[in-house]
Design a protein around this motif. Structure first.
Motif, PDB file in Angstrom:
ATOM      1  N   PRO A   1       0.783  -1.233   0.000  1.00  0.00           N
ATOM      2  CA  PRO A   1       0.000   0.000   0.000  1.00  0.00           C
ATOM      3  C   PRO A   1       0.814   1.281   0.000  1.00  0.00           C
ATOM      4  O   PRO A   1       0.268   2.357  -0.207  1.00  0.00           O
ATOM      5  N   ALA A   2       2.108   1.191   0.269  1.00  0.00           N
ATOM      6  CA  ALA A   2       2.941   2.392   0.273  1.00  0.00           C
ATOM      7  C   ALA A   2       4.374   1.983  -0.050  1.00  0.00           C
ATOM      8  O   ALA A   2       4.759   0.834   0.172  1.00  0.00           O
ATOM      9  N   PRO A   3       5.177   2.898  -0.603  1.00  0.00           N
ATOM     10  CA  PRO A   3       6.568   2.558  -0.921  1.00  0.00           C
ATOM     11  C   PRO A   3       7.297   2.007   0.297  1.00  0.00           C
ATOM     12  O   PRO A   3       7.270   2.591   1.383  1.00  0.00           O
ATOM     13  N   GLY A   4       7.895   0.841   0.125  1.00  0.00           N
ATOM     14  CA  GLY A   4       8.654   0.233   1.204  1.00  0.00           C
ATOM     15  C   GLY A   4       7.826  -0.443   2.271  1.00  0.00           C
ATOM     16  O   GLY A   4       8.362  -0.894   3.288  1.00  0.00           O
ATOM     17  N   ARG A   5       6.531  -0.542   2.080  1.00  0.00           N
ATOM     18  CA  ARG A   5       5.654  -1.132   3.089  1.00  0.00           C
ATOM     19  C   ARG A   5       4.834  -2.254   2.471  1.00  0.00           C
ATOM     20  O   ARG A   5       3.751  -2.061   1.970  1.00  0.00           O
ATOM     21  N   MET A   6       5.383  -3.449   2.490  1.00  0.00           N
ATOM     22  CA  MET A   6       4.688  -4.616   1.967  1.00  0.00           C
ATOM     23  C   MET A   6       3.946  -5.290   3.103  1.00  0.00           C
ATOM     24  O   MET A   6       4.516  -5.538   4.162  1.00  0.00           O
ATOM     25  N   ILE A   7       2.674  -5.538   2.928  1.00  0.00           N
ATOM     26  CA  ILE A   7       1.870  -6.202   3.944  1.00  0.00           C
ATOM     27  C   ILE A   7       1.903  -7.701   3.684  1.00  0.00           C
ATOM     28  O   ILE A   7       1.624  -8.162   2.582  1.00  0.00           O
ATOM     29  N   ALA A   8       2.274  -8.465   4.715  1.00  0.00           N
ATOM     30  CA  ALA A   8       2.388  -9.910   4.555  1.00  0.00           C
ATOM     31  C   ALA A   8       1.017 -10.545   4.357  1.00  0.00           C
ATOM     32  O   ALA A   8      -0.011  -9.998   4.755  1.00  0.00           O
ATOM     33  N   GLY A   9       1.034 -11.721   3.763  1.00  0.00           N
ATOM     34  CA  GLY A   9      -0.196 -12.471   3.589  1.00  0.00           C
ATOM     35  C   GLY A   9      -0.883 -12.181   2.266  1.00  0.00           C
ATOM     36  O   GLY A   9      -0.464 -11.324   1.490  1.00  0.00           O
ATOM     37  N   HIS A  10      -1.952 -12.928   2.015  1.00  0.00           N
ATOM     38  CA  HIS A  10      -2.638 -12.791   0.725  1.00  0.00           C
ATOM     39  C   HIS A  10      -4.075 -13.301   0.833  1.00  0.00           C
ATOM     40  O   HIS A  10      -4.455 -14.001   1.769  1.00  0.00           O
ATOM     41  N   TYR A  11      -4.857 -12.904  -0.151  1.00  0.00           N
ATOM     42  CA  TYR A  11      -6.158 -13.503  -0.436  1.00  0.00           C
ATOM     43  C   TYR A  11      -6.011 -14.239  -1.768  1.00  0.00           C
ATOM     44  O   TYR A  11      -5.341 -13.765  -2.682  1.00  0.00           O
ATOM     45  N   ARG A  12      -6.672 -15.380  -1.900  1.00  0.00           N
ATOM     46  CA  ARG A  12      -6.767 -16.054  -3.191  1.00  0.00           C
ATOM     47  C   ARG A  12      -8.241 -16.085  -3.572  1.00  0.00           C
ATOM     48  O   ARG A  12      -9.070 -16.685  -2.889  1.00  0.00           O
ATOM     49  N   LEU A  13      -8.562 -15.412  -4.663  1.00  0.00           N
ATOM     50  CA  LEU A  13      -9.948 -15.238  -5.092  1.00  0.00           C
ATOM     51  C   LEU A  13     -10.356 -16.372  -6.025  1.00  0.00           C
ATOM     52  O   LEU A  13      -9.619 -16.725  -6.947  1.00  0.00           O
ATOM     53  N   TYR A  14     -11.544 -16.931  -5.800  1.00  0.00           N
ATOM     54  CA  TYR A  14     -12.100 -17.986  -6.647  1.00  0.00           C
ATOM     55  C   TYR A  14     -13.267 -17.392  -7.424  1.00  0.00           C
ATOM     56  O   TYR A  14     -14.304 -17.048  -6.832  1.00  0.00           O
ATOM     57  N   ILE A  15     -13.126 -17.291  -8.729  1.00  0.00           N
ATOM     58  CA  ILE A  15     -14.132 -16.640  -9.573  1.00  0.00           C
ATOM     59  C   ILE A  15     -14.936 -17.703 -10.310  1.00  0.00           C
ATOM     60  O   ILE A  15     -14.371 -18.559 -11.010  1.00  0.00           O
ATOM     61  N   ASP A  16     -16.257 -17.649 -10.146  1.00  0.00           N
ATOM     62  CA  ASP A  16     -17.145 -18.646 -10.746  1.00  0.00           C
ATOM     63  C   ASP A  16     -17.056 -18.579 -12.270  1.00  0.00           C
ATOM     64  O   ASP A  16     -17.201 -17.497 -12.856  1.00  0.00           O
ATOM     65  N   PRO A  17     -16.833 -19.716 -12.958  1.00  0.00           N
ATOM     66  CA  PRO A  17     -16.633 -19.687 -14.407  1.00  0.00           C
ATOM     67  C   PRO A  17     -17.891 -19.367 -15.199  1.00  0.00           C
ATOM     68  O   PRO A  17     -17.796 -18.952 -16.357  1.00  0.00           O
ATOM     69  N   SER A  18     -19.076 -19.548 -14.608  1.00  0.00           N
ATOM     70  CA  SER A  18     -20.308 -19.303 -15.355  1.00  0.00           C
ATOM     71  C   SER A  18     -20.920 -17.936 -15.057  1.00  0.00           C
ATOM     72  O   SER A  18     -21.416 -17.264 -15.969  1.00  0.00           O
TER      73      SER A  18
ATOM     74  N   ARG B   1     -16.977 -16.474  -5.929  1.00  0.00           N
ATOM     75  CA  ARG B   1     -17.628 -17.577  -5.240  1.00  0.00           C
ATOM     76  C   ARG B   1     -17.006 -17.830  -3.868  1.00  0.00           C
ATOM     77  O   ARG B   1     -17.668 -18.292  -2.941  1.00  0.00           O
ATOM     78  N   GLY B   2     -15.728 -17.509  -3.706  1.00  0.00           N
ATOM     79  CA  GLY B   2     -15.084 -17.735  -2.422  1.00  0.00           C
ATOM     80  C   GLY B   2     -13.677 -17.175  -2.420  1.00  0.00           C
ATOM     81  O   GLY B   2     -13.196 -16.642  -3.424  1.00  0.00           O
ATOM     82  N   TRP B   3     -13.025 -17.288  -1.273  1.00  0.00           N
ATOM     83  CA  TRP B   3     -11.653 -16.804  -1.164  1.00  0.00           C
ATOM     84  C   TRP B   3     -10.947 -17.564  -0.041  1.00  0.00           C
ATOM     85  O   TRP B   3     -11.561 -18.008   0.932  1.00  0.00           O
ATOM     86  N   ALA B   4      -9.652 -17.748  -0.213  1.00  0.00           N
ATOM     87  CA  ALA B   4      -8.787 -18.264   0.848  1.00  0.00           C
ATOM     88  C   ALA B   4      -7.937 -17.101   1.334  1.00  0.00           C
ATOM     89  O   ALA B   4      -7.618 -16.185   0.574  1.00  0.00           O
ATOM     90  N   MET B   5      -7.553 -17.126   2.604  1.00  0.00           N
ATOM     91  CA  MET B   5      -6.775 -16.024   3.164  1.00  0.00           C
ATOM     92  C   MET B   5      -5.916 -16.550   4.305  1.00  0.00           C
ATOM     93  O   MET B   5      -6.328 -17.439   5.047  1.00  0.00           O
ATOM     94  N   ASN B   6      -4.722 -16.008   4.434  1.00  0.00           N
ATOM     95  CA  ASN B   6      -3.864 -16.394   5.556  1.00  0.00           C
ATOM     96  C   ASN B   6      -3.497 -15.186   6.415  1.00  0.00           C
ATOM     97  O   ASN B   6      -2.561 -15.233   7.205  1.00  0.00           O
ATOM     98  N   THR B   7      -4.225 -14.088   6.256  1.00  0.00           N
ATOM     99  CA  THR B   7      -3.995 -12.894   7.041  1.00  0.00           C
ATOM    100  C   THR B   7      -5.330 -12.329   7.496  1.00  0.00           C
ATOM    101  O   THR B   7      -6.326 -12.431   6.779  1.00  0.00           O
ATOM    102  N   ARG B   8      -5.366 -11.766   8.685  1.00  0.00           N
ATOM    103  CA  ARG B   8      -6.610 -11.200   9.193  1.00  0.00           C
ATOM    104  C   ARG B   8      -6.928  -9.868   8.534  1.00  0.00           C
ATOM    105  O   ARG B   8      -8.070  -9.563   8.226  1.00  0.00           O
ATOM    106  N   TYR B   9      -5.906  -9.037   8.340  1.00  0.00           N
ATOM    107  CA  TYR B   9      -6.106  -7.717   7.746  1.00  0.00           C
ATOM    108  C   TYR B   9      -5.119  -7.545   6.598  1.00  0.00           C
ATOM    109  O   TYR B   9      -3.922  -7.402   6.836  1.00  0.00           O
ATOM    110  N   ALA B  10      -5.617  -7.594   5.405  1.00  0.00           N
ATOM    111  CA  ALA B  10      -4.729  -7.452   4.261  1.00  0.00           C
ATOM    112  C   ALA B  10      -5.092  -6.267   3.390  1.00  0.00           C
ATOM    113  O   ALA B  10      -4.329  -5.896   2.517  1.00  0.00           O
TER     114      ALA B  10
END
Length: 295
Positions: free
Chosen positions: A176-193, A198-207
């Motif tokens: 979100p800012a130069p030199g400030r990388m926030i750890a963790g991620h969301y993985r988005l699942y997009i419905d093909p139809s 449709r859903g998401w996986a996440m390993n961080t509380r606040y990303a």
């Protein structure tokens, strides 16, 4: 799986110009950009979202994974609270009628994040930041993909429990800012139809860092948690999750993802402006974080 070409209508998608949305995300490829913009359009587009004077919703959840006993009852599994936020600057407040509270218990006025601490149960207390932003960030993920400092990368296809179709997956990380990388991620699942999220996986509380009130140091879990949407609602042309379920990694001796708790999003509204009086810190509230004190 082939990513279908789509026409993004200018009346539905107006890409970010407000604070926090001026530059938008970065993509690993034009195909990923096309896929994500298709998802945003399926949820109603950016123009409608950014025109909303506020976003108000009531969250209901049952933390069925938490054990009952030793002073903890089934009543303690329930959460029921209403969040009202300005989607441009993330000022807002939280009401907790389930606790028979006569007034808001959490607020952020643009300078101070404050709380009159609620007591939900003996074993797990939702923090003020969590009440204001945790589920809000997830419910509004399609639009949060367009924030400055977001990185989006295509990572293939996979299925979700109860939804065997191969969903397109996009990894969402944050700088979100130069030199400030926030750890963790969301993985988005997009419905093909439907092209809906449709859903998401996440390993961080606040990303996502709405309102810049999320701490610099955010714990990252060794295991991902999953949220899977079972139903949607539409309000003023915006498509939101109406029912979703939290899943967690299996405990010792168990196989497959385990249900942590179901969630409902009821009475969503995009038409009620914030009440400035309700943003002000009450005399008996605690200051959790102050923008003035952070400078």
């Amino acid at each position: 799986m082939r990513i279908d070409l789509v026409l993004i209508l200018s009346g539905l998608v107006a890409w970010p110009t407000a604070a926090g949305w001026s530059q938008g995300p970065t993509y690993d490829s034009p195909q990923t950009k096309q896929l994500v913009e298709q998802m945003v359009a399926a949820h109603g587009g950016m123009a409608r979202w950014q025109a909303a004077p506020s976003f108000r919703y009531t969250a209901i959840m049952n933390l069925s994974i938490l054990p009952v006993g030793k002073g903890r009852t089934y009543h303690d599994n329930w959460r029921y609270y209403t969040v009202t936020l300005d989607p441009r600057d993330h000022r807002g407040y939280v009401d907790i009628p389930f606790e028979q509270s006569p007034t808001q218990r959490v607020g952020y006025d643009g300078t101070e994040l404050w709380t009159i601490p609620p007591t939900f149960d003996p074993s797990f207390q939702d923090s003020p930041t969590m009440l204001l932003y945790f589920h809000y960030a997830m419910v509004t993920l399609p639009w949060q993909t367009q924030r400055d400092g977001v990185h989006l990368a295509y990572v293939g296809t996979d299925t979700l429990p109860g939804y065997p179709a191969a969903h397109q997956m996009v990894d969402m990380t944050f700088d979100p800012a130069p030199g400030r990388m926030i750890a963790g991620h969301y993985r988005l699942y997009i419905d093909p139809s439907t092209h809906l999220l449709r859903g998401w996986a996440m390993n961080t509380r606040y990303a996502i860092l709405p309102g810049a009130v999320i701490p610099d140091s955010i714990p990252v879990s060794r295991n991902e948690g999953y949220r899977i949407v079972d139903a949607y609602s539409t309000v003023d042309g915006i498509v939101l999750p109406r029912s979703y379920v939290s899943w967690v990694q299996p405990r010792e001796g168990q196989v497959g993802l385990q249900v942590a708790g179901p969630h409902l999003v009821i009475n969503p509204s995009l038409q009620t402006p914030l009440d400035p009086a309700r943003l002000k810190r009450p005399p008996n509230a605690q200051v959790i974080w102050s923008r003035a004190g952070s400078n």
